[in-house]
Design an enzyme around this catalytic site. Sequence first.
Site, mmCIF file in Angstrom:
data_model
loop_
_atom_site.group_PDB
_atom_site.id
_atom_site.type_symbol
_atom_site.label_atom_id
_atom_site.label_comp_id
_atom_site.label_asym_id
_atom_site.label_seq_id
_atom_site.Cartn_x
_atom_site.Cartn_y
_atom_site.Cartn_z
ATOM 1 N N ASP A 1 50.848 49.352 -20.309
ATOM 2 C CA ASP A 1 49.981 48.188 -20.353
ATOM 3 C C ASP A 1 49.845 47.701 -21.814
ATOM 4 O O ASP A 1 50.845 47.513 -22.504
ATOM 5 C CB ASP A 1 48.635 48.591 -19.745
ATOM 6 C CG ASP A 1 47.644 47.459 -19.607
ATOM 7 O OD1 ASP A 1 47.737 46.703 -18.637
ATOM 8 O OD2 ASP A 1 46.777 47.339 -20.482
ATOM 9 N N HIS B 1 50.399 49.305 -10.779
ATOM 10 C CA HIS B 1 50.278 49.149 -12.236
ATOM 11 C C HIS B 1 50.037 50.479 -12.948
ATOM 12 O O HIS B 1 50.179 50.556 -14.167
ATOM 13 C CB HIS B 1 49.143 48.179 -12.564
ATOM 14 C CG HIS B 1 49.023 47.881 -14.032
ATOM 15 N ND1 HIS B 1 50.020 47.270 -14.755
ATOM 16 C CD2 HIS B 1 48.020 48.141 -14.921
ATOM 17 C CE1 HIS B 1 49.653 47.161 -16.022
ATOM 18 N NE2 HIS B 1 48.446 47.681 -16.150
ATOM 19 N N ASP C 1 53.158 46.091 -8.800
ATOM 20 C CA ASP C 1 52.143 45.842 -9.833
ATOM 21 C C ASP C 1 51.447 44.507 -9.585
ATOM 22 O O ASP C 1 52.086 43.458 -9.528
ATOM 23 C CB ASP C 1 52.835 45.826 -11.198
ATOM 24 C CG ASP C 1 51.866 45.976 -12.351
ATOM 25 O OD1 ASP C 1 50.722 45.489 -12.233
ATOM 26 O OD2 ASP C 1 52.252 46.555 -13.376
#
Length: 384
Positions: A207, A361, A333
Amino acid sequence: MGNLCTCFARKTVAKRPVAKRLQHQQNGPNSSNRWARVRSSRKDKLDDAVLQEQALAAAILFRQHQQQNGGASLPFDRATSLRYPNSSSGSKKAGQLPRSSSSRARSLTDPLLQPHQLVNQDIKLDNLETNHFVLVHGGGFGAWCWYKTIALLEEGGFKATAVDLTGSGIHSFDTNRITSLSQYAKPLTDFLEKLSEGEKVILVGHDFGGTCISYAMELFPFKIAKAVFVAAAMLTNGQSTLDMFSLQAGSNDLMRQAQIFVYANGNDHPPTSIDLDKSLLRDLLFNQSPSKDVALASVSMRPIPFAPVLEKLSLSDMKYGSVRRFYIESPEDNAIPTSLQESMINSSPPEKVFRLKGADHSPFFSKPQALHKQLVEISKLPLP
């Protein structure tokens, strides 16, 4: 996104959504007390499981801190967690870059493998450029999110270090006071700076952690053997994280609904951090992850500092470009859709792209074994 992606379009009003309360049906005169007891029992079991996961994550981090401070570490038993079956798998697009998919057999429970089945059992660690992974969490997450990955790597003889970035996890700092990317990533850069001469590591960023490892790659390219971006922001020179994620601002309604801007300096000043609506965490970040991992995240996640999201990276071919890069896609995701992942890959092609079938995710929760397998595979890749 673990959150980072929470930074798309800025809102002018920072009102926290009203929490929704579930409407419980009242028991009628003929309702069974036995059902109430069974439901209560199930809740107690879930609570126990959550506490167990939290204790495990804390134990791993405590042992890491001991190791970093020169103390002795003791072995511990790792609890296993069953994951839900994958809902669907999209068709694989043809690409110009070499890609690898998990060949793991899919089952209804997808249990953790036994030690003798681990992909790294036959690896000769002495033949690797490095066997040390440094795991960097995403925005809002902390080192705690890597507890499954740490356990799997250490079982195979690898060394794994998870870093709490400033104001994240157990790092005691007010997120709203973070004013730069260098301040936010300081725990990572401090760790790399203290590595002994000639020692190298494999950086893994998830991320917003992708932005942080890119920043570190520019500073310490000679200390990083490889860099792995896991459902992460992989930027180009002169680009900010907000620039990249703004590309999908109009198409990600879930992200827009989940993000809550915090104005610690007053509404007349820019936001200081971004929080996420806890009621939307599962759909946004953990749509394929176990319930107890979602529960762990819901009580452990912290706001994302806003200033680092706005900062444009300065990346050079001589430094950042000299580090071997790999990308691991997460096709399920909802925070960074596949289209955005593909856009980042095409804008700055890495050496190789991997694809985690059925991963949301947060692959370290939804597909820990498959993620582990691909990390080990990357560690074995020789120089091209």
